[in-house]
Design a protein around this motif. Structure first.
Motif, PDB file in Angstrom:
ATOM      1  N   ASP A 152       0.846  -1.189   0.000  1.00  0.00           N
ATOM      2  CA  ASP A 152       0.000   0.000   0.000  1.00  0.00           C
ATOM      3  C   ASP A 152       0.884   1.242   0.000  1.00  0.00           C
ATOM      4  OD1 ASP A 152       0.969   0.283   2.575  1.00  0.00           O
ATOM      5  OD2 ASP A 152      -0.898  -0.373   3.539  1.00  0.00           O
ATOM      6  N   HIS A 153       0.259   2.414   0.079  1.00  0.00           N
ATOM      7  CA  HIS A 153       1.024   3.658  -0.015  1.00  0.00           C
ATOM      8  C   HIS A 153       1.963   3.852   1.169  1.00  0.00           C
ATOM      9  CE1 HIS A 153      -2.439   4.621   2.508  1.00  0.00           C
ATOM     10  NE2 HIS A 153      -1.739   5.644   2.992  1.00  0.00           N
ATOM     11  N   GLN A 154       1.771   3.076   2.249  1.00  0.00           N
ATOM     12  CA  GLN A 154       2.664   3.153   3.409  1.00  0.00           C
ATOM     13  C   GLN A 154       3.766   2.092   3.378  1.00  0.00           C
ATOM     14  OE1 GLN A 154      -0.010   2.824   6.749  1.00  0.00           O
ATOM     15  NE2 GLN A 154      -0.547   5.017   6.700  1.00  0.00           N
ATOM     16  N   GLY A 155       3.790   1.285   2.303  1.00  0.00           N
ATOM     17  CA  GLY A 155       4.832   0.266   2.182  1.00  0.00           C
ATOM     18  C   GLY A 155       4.524  -1.011   2.918  1.00  0.00           C
ATOM     19  N   GLN A 156       3.244  -1.259   3.231  1.00  0.00           N
ATOM     20  CA  GLN A 156       2.856  -2.481   3.934  1.00  0.00           C
ATOM     21  C   GLN A 156       2.308  -3.498   2.932  1.00  0.00           C
ATOM     22  OE1 GLN A 156       0.034  -0.816   6.671  1.00  0.00           O
ATOM     23  NE2 GLN A 156       1.588  -0.397   8.248  1.00  0.00           N
TER      24      GLN A 156
ATOM     25  N   GLY B 126       0.147  -6.935   6.038  1.00  0.00           N
ATOM     26  CA  GLY B 126       0.029  -5.837   6.997  1.00  0.00           C
ATOM     27  C   GLY B 126       1.350  -5.384   7.579  1.00  0.00           C
ATOM     28  N   LYS B 127       2.450  -6.130   7.317  1.00  0.00           N
ATOM     29  CA  LYS B 127       3.773  -5.752   7.834  1.00  0.00           C
ATOM     30  C   LYS B 127       4.490  -4.857   6.818  1.00  0.00           C
ATOM     31  CE  LYS B 127       3.650  -8.433  11.542  1.00  0.00           C
ATOM     32  NZ  LYS B 127       2.405  -9.163  11.277  1.00  0.00           N
ATOM     33  N   HIS B 128       5.387  -4.001   7.330  1.00  0.00           N
ATOM     34  CA  HIS B 128       6.175  -3.134   6.465  1.00  0.00           C
ATOM     35  C   HIS B 128       7.257  -3.955   5.759  1.00  0.00           C
ATOM     36  CE1 HIS B 128       8.841   0.244   5.283  1.00  0.00           C
ATOM     37  NE2 HIS B 128       7.692   0.908   5.220  1.00  0.00           N
ATOM     38  N   TYR B 129       7.562  -3.570   4.504  1.00  0.00           N
ATOM     39  CA  TYR B 129       8.537  -4.347   3.729  1.00  0.00           C
ATOM     40  C   TYR B 129       9.900  -4.416   4.405  1.00  0.00           C
ATOM     41  CZ  TYR B 129      10.412   0.167   2.107  1.00  0.00           C
ATOM     42  OH  TYR B 129      10.965   1.413   2.046  1.00  0.00           O
ATOM     43  N   SER B 130      10.211  -3.466   5.287  1.00  0.00           N
ATOM     44  CA  SER B 130      11.536  -3.418   5.910  1.00  0.00           C
ATOM     45  C   SER B 130      11.792  -4.616   6.816  1.00  0.00           C
ATOM     46  CB  SER B 130      11.687  -2.119   6.718  1.00  0.00           C
ATOM     47  OG  SER B 130      10.685  -2.034   7.729  1.00  0.00           O
ATOM     48  N   VAL B 131      10.735  -5.361   7.211  1.00  0.00           N
ATOM     49  CA  VAL B 131      10.957  -6.530   8.073  1.00  0.00           C
ATOM     50  C   VAL B 131      11.693  -7.625   7.312  1.00  0.00           C
ATOM     51  CG1 VAL B 131       8.894  -6.009   9.423  1.00  0.00           C
ATOM     52  CG2 VAL B 131       8.729  -7.607   7.495  1.00  0.00           C
ATOM     53  N   LEU B 132      11.681  -7.543   5.981  1.00  0.00           N
ATOM     54  CA  LEU B 132      12.347  -8.570   5.169  1.00  0.00           C
ATOM     55  C   LEU B 132      13.716  -8.134   4.665  1.00  0.00           C
ATOM     56  CD1 LEU B 132       9.562 -10.112   2.866  1.00  0.00           C
ATOM     57  CD2 LEU B 132      10.663 -11.135   4.852  1.00  0.00           C
ATOM     58  N   VAL B 133      13.953  -6.842   4.525  1.00  0.00           N
ATOM     59  CA  VAL B 133      15.159  -6.358   3.851  1.00  0.00           C
ATOM     60  C   VAL B 133      16.346  -6.363   4.807  1.00  0.00           C
ATOM     61  CG1 VAL B 133      16.183  -4.424   2.575  1.00  0.00           C
ATOM     62  CG2 VAL B 133      13.739  -4.951   2.330  1.00  0.00           C
ATOM     63  N   HIS B 134      17.482  -6.828   4.301  1.00  0.00           N
ATOM     64  CA  HIS B 134      18.719  -6.807   5.080  1.00  0.00           C
ATOM     65  C   HIS B 134      19.073  -5.369   5.434  1.00  0.00           C
ATOM     66  CE1 HIS B 134      23.186  -7.074   5.593  1.00  0.00           C
ATOM     67  NE2 HIS B 134      22.813  -8.120   6.302  1.00  0.00           N
ATOM     68  N   GLY B 135      19.585  -5.177   6.650  1.00  0.00           N
ATOM     69  CA  GLY B 135      19.844  -3.837   7.148  1.00  0.00           C
ATOM     70  C   GLY B 135      20.699  -2.997   6.221  1.00  0.00           C
TER      71      GLY B 135
END
Length: 730
Positions: A176-180, A201-210
């Motif tokens: 969505d527009h919030q990146g979820q 419902g989770k933000h994509y950043s939970v998957l991306v390597h730091g």
């Protein structure tokens, strides 16, 4: 316009249309005139008409054909219209029914409508009313069919879309527009080890390597502001290693992203409004590994895991540049295995490959700073020694190579011995480029082989002339085939009991324009080494068949000629076809040919040898084992292989110096042949003592200088008796 047969047969229209697409109508009435009038009324209106004059015939039509509309009379004499409708419903026949009834009672109409009748017309009815009812029924059915088809297409499209999304090899998701995450396909479970409900419902950043978060933020946010799309952006994603049933080699997967912004229409101001991002993420971890593997394999030999020729050349070029800058020397060692071909032919290619792997392991074990061992191909290896201080260093390494390869090898519990010949060339004295250095080291190695093998030698300019002679010999041998310089000689095989010639062995000769008549031993080994044995063997088969034909034209008694075929030639899939074509071309009886093979071919690949030799026997060609007893003799293959003749090798015959002294090997071979019921020939018989001993021992057929040397065809023809008048070949 129509034909009837008791109003029960199919009514065939004469309209020039595609009948398969026209509505099919079944007209059921027991009154012939009414049935005829129905046909007249409906004929020519684009229908396929079928008739039935009774309930029984109507049921037969319904069982045999499919109809769109049935015009059904209720008052049939045998089976009533209601019963026919019950049959239609029970069988789930997809057809509309218009009831035509002469009954005035309401019960008949109610019964028909309860059973699903589309329409109910009382007789007599007006033609216009009937036609309108029929047209409406057909139109309704058409619309229902189209709607059903559209619904089916939509369902199929939905199922296909869902199947493609869920079975895609890629992760497909929307944000969505919030990146979820708003949607993610099932591939996420298999690739990353997560379930959909763990990500929605989770933000994509939970998957991306730091370390990749900043790039990921740019990739996803550029869609928000309408920036140009970045294709094939690679990010590393985290994996859920605790997921059962899926084991990941690492905790990160390299993913290539292609994303597209999702925009809706803002009805208030008429502008497009960003509502999310559609992303296709492809797992390229395996591709990266595959690329690394392909890159490695492109530079290494698969069998031995050594650097291959292109990689060695690249490294040698770099070493030459470095040596040129530092004004130092380097050495190239060219290593060729001695007796490898014998091992490969005798024990088979699998054992040969195992031997090459062990050779590579030993060469890798030679300790020298910066040294690089490579396999050029077959049994040829090279060794690069960069920045050598003294030429003695190269000699010391060459001695190490020879010594380590001289030790026995163990191949499946079998001890095997080989040796190696090593040639050495130096930069810059022996060459200024990689190709020149390798070639000159090869020339030096060749000279070591000429001197007896199992050693090393240094290149010098005088060797180039000898190497050029080798190239010249190969060229001359190729030209010999083109210029018809090869010729078959024949050594007669004698029955010592009556002195008759019973056969002859074909032996190749080369009428060299400068060196004179060369025997097979002077050029055939060279031909096998350089791949010329195949065209030479093709020529020999044709030559022997031509000579048999010439003997027949000269009026000679039929004679069996033997020819020796190389293992390389027998390994060819088409050798049997070549021989068969030659026999047909020259009209030669197959029993006049005997193929001589060595023992090694039987041991190297037994199953393949059995198949090839059985083909020869089916053709009618006999098989002989040449030089029997000199190789890896085995009584087992004599039982398994279709062998007709054993030839006692001349090395055993030469040992006969006294006709009263026993020769155990010869006696054993004669006993084997007698026990198996196969023919026996002794070759290399040169003295009367040898001939008398062999005859007393039971060997009656002999060949050798005592009787005849190899002779040209015309000389052989002069020795052969003429064909008798009552001979079957007359």
């Amino acid at each position: 316009m129509y034909q009837t047969n008791d109003f029960a047969d199919t009514l065939n229209t004469a309209l020039r249309v595609d009948e398969k697409k026209l509505p099919r109508l079944l007209l059921v009435d027991d009154e012939p005139r009414l049935l005829m009038s129905l046909c007249d009324l409906l004929s020519g209106r684009g229908f396929q008409l079928f008739t039935a004059s009774s309930g029984k015939k109507a049921l037969q039509q319904l069982e045999a054909n499919q109809f769109d509309l049935i015009l059904l009379d209720l008052g049939l004499p045998d089976i009533g219209g209601h019963e026919i409708m019950d049959f239609i419903n029970a069988q789930k026949i997809d057809a509309n029914v218009i009831v035509l009834s002469g009954h005035n009672g309401i019960e008949a109409a109610i019964g028909a409508l309860k059973r699903g009748a589309y329409g109910y017309l009382r007789k007599p009815y007006s033609p216009e009313e009937l036609l309108k009812t029929v047209d409406n029924a057909i139109e309704k059915r058409k619309l229902e069919t189209e709607n059903s088809h559209i619904t089916w297409q939509l369902e199929c499209s939905e199922k296909l879309y869902r199947h493609l999304i869920d079975s895609s090899p890629d992760i497909i998701y929307t944000l969505d527009h919030q990146g979820q995450f708003t949607f993610i396909n099932d591939r996420a479970l298999r690739i990353l080890g997560f379930r959909q409900d763990e990500l929605i419902g989770k933000h994509y950043s939970v998957l991306v390597h730091g370390e990749d978060l900043e790039r990921a933020h740019y990739v996803f946010n550029e869609r928000t502001f309408g920036a140009p799309a970045s294709n094939n952006v690679e990010l590393r994603l985290k994996c859920n290693n605790s997921n059962e049933g899926r084991i990941f080699d690492n905790t990160l997967r390299t993913i290539s992203f292609n994303s597209t912004g999702i925009h809706g229409h803002d009805h208030k101001n008429g502008n497009r409004e960003f509502s999310g991002t559609y992303v296709v993420a492809r797992d390229i971890t395996d591709r990266r590994r595959a690329e690394e593997t392909v890159s490695y394999q492109a530079r290494h030999d698969i069998l031995t895991d050594l650097p291959n020729r292109p990689f060695f050349k690249d490294q040698l070029d770099l070493a030459i540049q470095q040596a040129r800058r530092s004004n130092t020397e380097l050495a190239v060692l060219f290593i060729d295995l001695d007796r490898f071909k014998l091992i490969n032919d005798t024990l088979g290619h699998l054992k040969g490959d195992l031997l090459l792997q062990q050779v590579a392991d030993r060469l890798k074990g030679i300790q020298r700073p910066g040294a690089l061992v490579a396999r050029l191909g077959s049994d040829e290896f090279t060794l690069l020694l960069p920045s050598i201080q003294h030429r003695d260093d190269a000699q010391h390494v060459a001695e190490q190579c020879v010594a380590c390869l001289h030790q026995p090898f163990i191949l499946d519990n079998q001890e095997v011995h080989i040796s190696a010949s090593v040639g050495i060339a130096f930069y810059p004295g022996d060459g200024d480029g990689a190709d020149e250095l390798v070639r000159n080291a090869d020339i030096a190695m060749y000279h070591v082989k000429l001197k007896g093998k199992n050693g090393h030698g240094f290149y010098d300019n005088s060797m180039t002339h000898a190497y050029q002679l080798k190239i010249t010999q190969e060229h001359d041998l190729r030209r010999a085939l083109e210029l018809n310089q090869l010729e078959m000689y024949y050594q007669p095989q004698i029955d010592v009991e009556n002195g008759n010639i019973v056969g002859a062995e074909g032996l190749m000769r080369w009428n060299h324009p400068e060196r004179g008549l060369l025997t097979a031993g002077e050029f055939l080994p060279f031909a096998e080494e350089n791949g010329l044995i195949l065209p030479i063997s093709d020529w020999m088969i044709g030559a022997v068949c031509r000579d048999i034909l010439n003997c027949r034209l000269a009026g000679c008694k039929p004679l069996r000629l033997a020819l020796n075929l190389s293992p390389q030639y027998l390994d060819r899939i088409d050798f049997f076809k070549k021989l068969q074509e030659a026999l047909v071309r020259y009209d030669i009886c197959p029993d006049q040919i005997e193929v001589e093979i060595t023992e090694n071919i039987c041991i190297r690949n037994p199953q393949h040898a059995i198949e090839q030799l059985n083909k020869l026997c089916q053709l009618g060609v006999s098989v002989a084992i040449d030089d029997f007893g000199t190789g890896y003799s085995s009584l087992a293959y004599l039982h398994r292989f279709p062998i007709h003749t054993l030839k006692i090798d001349q090395s055993f015959v030469k040992e006969i110096q006294d006709e009263y002294r026993h020769s155990p090997v010869i006696l054993a071979i004669i006993s084997i042949a007698r026990g198996l019921g196969i023919n026996l020939i002794a070759e290399g018989v040169e003295t009367d003592i040898q001939a008398r001993y062999l005859e007393k021992a039971g060997c009656k057929i002999m060949q050798g200088y005592l009787f005849h040397r190899p002779i040209p065809l015309q000389r052989l023809i002069s020795l052969l008796p003429p064909k008798s008048a009552n001979s079957p070949d007359s």
